[in-house]
Design a protein around this motif. Structure first.
Motif, PDB file in Angstrom:
ATOM      1  N   ASP A  78      37.933  -7.582  -4.597  1.00 48.60           N
ATOM      2  CA  ASP A  78      36.837  -8.559  -4.629  1.00 48.60           C
ATOM      3  C   ASP A  78      35.488  -7.864  -4.454  1.00 48.60           C
ATOM      4  OD1 ASP A  78      38.619 -10.597  -4.972  1.00 48.60           O
ATOM      5  OD2 ASP A  78      38.534 -11.333  -2.903  1.00 48.60           O
ATOM      6  N   GLN A 130      40.728 -15.403  -9.992  1.00 47.55           N
ATOM      7  CA  GLN A 130      40.034 -16.403  -9.188  1.00 47.55           C
ATOM      8  C   GLN A 130      38.689 -15.879  -8.689  1.00 47.55           C
ATOM      9  OE1 GLN A 130      42.853 -17.459  -6.146  1.00 47.55           O
ATOM     10  NE2 GLN A 130      44.317 -18.343  -7.612  1.00 47.55           N
ATOM     11  N   SER A 131      38.662 -14.576  -8.332  1.00 53.58           N
ATOM     12  CA  SER A 131      37.395 -13.977  -7.890  1.00 53.58           C
ATOM     13  C   SER A 131      36.369 -13.967  -9.016  1.00 53.58           C
ATOM     14  CB  SER A 131      37.648 -12.548  -7.401  1.00 53.58           C
ATOM     15  OG  SER A 131      38.489 -12.539  -6.273  1.00 53.58           O
ATOM     16  N   LYS A 172      34.922 -17.539  -9.708  1.00 53.28           N
ATOM     17  CA  LYS A 172      33.912 -17.988  -8.745  1.00 53.28           C
ATOM     18  C   LYS A 172      32.511 -17.574  -9.165  1.00 53.28           C
ATOM     19  CE  LYS A 172      37.037 -17.920  -4.744  1.00 53.28           C
ATOM     20  NZ  LYS A 172      37.387 -17.209  -3.484  1.00 53.28           N
ATOM     21  N   ARG A 173      32.425 -16.496  -9.939  1.00 52.21           N
ATOM     22  CA  ARG A 173      31.121 -16.026 -10.434  1.00 52.21           C
ATOM     23  C   ARG A 173      30.875 -16.478 -11.873  1.00 52.21           C
ATOM     24  NH1 ARG A 173      29.087 -11.233  -7.752  1.00 52.21           N
ATOM     25  NH2 ARG A 173      27.578 -11.178  -9.468  1.00 52.21           N
ATOM     26  N   SER A 178      32.719  -7.627  -7.353  1.00 54.20           N
ATOM     27  CA  SER A 178      31.419  -8.217  -7.065  1.00 54.20           C
ATOM     28  C   SER A 178      30.297  -7.270  -7.475  1.00 54.20           C
ATOM     29  CB  SER A 178      31.323  -8.550  -5.576  1.00 54.20           C
ATOM     30  OG  SER A 178      30.053  -9.120  -5.278  1.00 54.20           O
TER      31      SER A 178
END
Length: 754
Positions: A301, A359-360, A363-364, A305
């Motif tokens: 993650d 899923q990570s 989210k973005r 990111s």
């Protein structure tokens, strides 16, 4: 790439244009959807102005790019102005089609590039620049008058460059992006992570570049400094901006859960088993996988990111390929995890792993894309599949309602050689020619019309295991990437190999202007000598691709389009010097080849000119010494069976054989297949070069290698071959007590006994 580009290419916009064959006088590649040649020409010169609407910043940016490209190719830079008379000018207007589509009108009185979006203006400018760059000449140019309406067939038109195995300079990658943009490719897939190295700075985890960004290559190369490098986040952002200005989206790839040795070397707690840093210089399919601890997902993650902060691409590639499950199968902790999650097996665990990573990304607001193995065990609804194991993955994905990109091995794997010429650069031994790439249709017939809507597009991949230099990478990528560009852009009805081949001289000239080194070998005459009658020698000059015609001279002069055309093998006397070159419509294509007719040359064969005994895993690979990549010898070898055949050798009087040989590490992760590679035991401490009459026939020589093992580069050994009636096939192989290192042939000379 912009969502609007996808929507346009897959919607009604692309089908609204009429189709038509590219006019013979135009040299635009990819061929446009519709082109009609008109009377006259537009004279482009230093006095020409490029006019944009006042305040249109995007159009001005495209105009400046066009002016700069004209400067690079013609030697002068047209002025860019806001407002002004259209007569005699190049005018950029927004009164045109949407998305990546454009209209280009060229007449004696001026040029208009019309498109609603910046992408369309840019591609209209690229088409105009191509028409203004039919060669490498400088000065004013007459651009043929034409009316062009154009739009892409597919939205994803991609090229992947692997920087994990070998690191390319930023300037080289920019040149590749320039060549992509000029030919309307719009997706640069950047492979940044693999077992051999981690190439992107991640600030929260500095060891990823401090440790995992470097390796010691095996064999003699181990004595050299560590090999590797990485891109800082500032450099990556610079490349992202450079690409975006050319309508190219960079899609980064961060491999999971396999191909993970490098990050596990940096942070061993991420792995399922202890890492072995010495294997980072190997090639093949590795067993190291990430574990499934929460801490590992926290790491991923964090990494993703930072990746998403650098790359605005709507897609993030997570790999998912070749994840050998042996370590997961052997781990009680992993097996307990499978049971805890209620999963069937390790394939479903990989699916769970990939979906959790996805899923990570979601989210973005990003979309996950991975290689077709991510289909195994189930796939998240919004995941996109890149099909590499043929096209079956793409078909399965589309039928299941998933978007897909076709990128099948071997046709679109540009690490395969491009011809059988011994002058080819290093790579895999299978031939995937320019024509093979051009013949690939990205729209499988197995899909219905509705299912084909899930095909985003097509991509070629430049895997760099055996492309140690930037120049080799470019030679393997181009011009085949241009063939892929045409199949991705041009309507299927207008695809024509003959017309594409006609445009090759202009395409190669443009690549030179853009600073890209293409592979010219498949276009060049491949001289092959053989014994003739009456003491003469026959010379064949066939070009591998058969494009255009070969012209030659025997008087020492440079061949021109007016020189004699090659029509068949030439019977020539010893000492004759032949110069030959290929021509297409009077334009030279590829380098001039010079060969002197020498009977001694008939007595020598390189490994690439010999026949392999088998072709299980054929490679064109380099020696592990000296330090400089471009000074090392190149070998043509099947790594599963280092054995070569010289057919039709005259041993009627016996002969003396001299072999130049090398030893290279067996640094291939091939799993249990390694146990099946058979070696004949040596009779002397250093082993022998065995010579047989046919691979299962009589052994006629066993030449000791002696102290050759002490030489990290090339050695020479010699011996005698007994007389045998008639012509025979010599089978050459080595004895050895171990597979690593293994012996290879560089070249062999067989001289009749005096």
């Amino acid at each position: 790439m912009a969502v609007s580009a996808f929507a346009f290419a897959l919607g009604v916009g692309a089908s609204a244009l009429a189709t038509g064959a590219l006019a013979d006088s135009l040299t635009i590649t990819p061929a446009p959807a519709r082109a009609v040649v008109a009377e006259g020409t537009f004279k482009l010169s230093a006095a020409t102005r490029i006019v944009v609407t006042k305040g249109d910043v995007e159009a001005r940016g495209v105009a400046l790019q066009l002016a700069d490209l004209i400067r690079r190719s013609r030697g002068f830079r047209p002025a860019v102005i806001e407002g002004g008379p259209a007569v005699g000018s190049i005018v950029l207007t927004r009164e045109g089609p949407a998305g990546e589509a454009y209209k280009l009108d060229i007449g004696p009185g001026g040029v208009t590039i019309a498109a609603a979006q910046r992408a369309g203006l840019f591609y209209g400018a690229m088409s105009l620049w191509q028409l203004a760059t039919p060669d490498v000449a400088k000065g004013p140019v007459a651009v043929p008058a034409a009316a062009i309406e154009d739009a892409p067939r597919f939205a994803w038109r991609g090229l992947m460059v692997d920087s994990a195995r070998h690191v390319q300079s930023l300037d080289t990658l920019k040149a590749v992006i320039d060549a992509m943009a000029a030919h309307k490719l719009n997706t640069f897939h950047w492979h940044l992570v693999d077992d051999q190295g981690w190439r992107l700075e991640i600030k929260k985890y500095p060891k990823l570049t401090e440790v995992a960004g470097w390796r010691h290559d095996p064999g003699a190369a181990a004595r050299y400094p560590k090999y590797g490098g990485f891109y800082t986040q500032d450099q990556a952002r610079e490349l992202v901006a450079y690409a975006a200005a050319r309508n190219i989206t960079i899609v980064p790839e961060i491999e999971t859960p396999g191909h993970a040795l490098a990050p596990i070397v940096a942070y061993p707690a991420l792995g399922t088993a202890a890492p072995d840093a010495s294997k980072m210089g190997d090639w093949g399919v590795f067993p190291w996988l990430y574990n499934t601890d929460d801490a590992t997902f926290a790491f991923l993650d964090d990494v993703l990111s930072e990746v998403m902060d650098i790359f605005p691409s709507p897609f993030i590639h997570v790999g998912g390929d070749e994840a050998v499950k042996d370590q997961w199968k052997a781990s009680p902790k992993i097996q307990a995890k499978i049971k805890e999650l209620g999963l069937k097996d390790e394939h479903e665990l990989q699916s769970w792993f990939i979906q959790r990573v996805g899923q990570s990304l979601a989210k973005r607001g990003r979309r996950l894309i991975g290689w077709d193995e991510i289909l195994e065990g189930g796939l998240a609804p919004n995941a996109t599949v890149m099909s590499w194991r043929g096209i079956d993955g793409a078909i399965a994905a589309a039928k299941a309602g998933h978007d897909t990109v076709l990128s099948p091995h071997p046709t679109l794997y540009l690490d395969n050689r491009q011809s059988l010429s011994p002058d080819e650069p290093t790579g895999r031994g299978r031939v995937i020619s320019l024509k093979d790439v051009y013949a690939f249709d990205p729209a499988p017939a197995q899909l219905s019309v509705d299912e084909r809507k899930h095909i985003l597009g097509v991509q070629a991949n430049v895997w760099t295991e055996h492309m140690q230099t930037d120049a080799r990478m470019q030679r393997m990528a181009f011009p085949r990437a241009i063939a892929l560009a045409e199949r991705a852009w041009t309507p299927e009805a207008d695809v024509s190999w003959d017309d594409f081949a006609r445009r090759l001289p202009a395409q190669m000239a443009r690549l030179k202007v853009l600073g890209v080194t293409p592979n010219t070998v498949p276009f060049e005459p491949d001289p092959r000598m053989a014994e003739g009658e009456g003491g003469q020698i026959t010379l064949a000059l066939t070009a591998p691709l058969g494009v255009g015609e070969v012209r030659y001279t025997t008087d020492g002069k440079v061949p021109t389009a007016a020189s004699p055309a090659y029509a068949g093998p030439l019977a020539l006397a010893a000492g004759t010097t032949v110069k030959a070159r290929s021509f297409v419509d009077g334009q030279a294509l590829g380098r001039e080849k010079t060969v002197t007719i020498d009977p001694v040359a008939l007595q020598t064969r390189t490994s690439g000119q010999l026949k392999r005994c088998t072709s299980h895993v054929p490679l064109l690979m380099i020696d592990d010494a000296p330090a400089a990549f471009d000074k090392r010898a190149m070998f043509d070898v099947d790594i599963f069976n280092p054995c070569w055949i010289w057919e039709g050798v005259d041993l009627s009087k016996g002969a003396r054989i001299t072999a130049r040989i090398g030893q290279i590490p067996f640094n291939f992760q091939v799993g249990k297949d390694r146990d099946g590679i058979k070696l004949n035991p040596p009779a002397t401490p250093g082993g022998e070069l065995e010579v047989r009459l046919g691979c299962a026939g009589e052994r006629v020589a066993a030449i000791p290698l002696g102290d050759s093992a002490k030489n990290p580069a090339l050695s020479t050994v010699s011996g005698r071959l007994p007389a045998r009636a008639g012509k025979v096939d010599l089978c050459l192989s080595f004895t050895n007590k171990s597979l690593d290192p293994f012996w290879v042939l560089d070249r062999v000379t067989v001289k009749p006994a005096p």
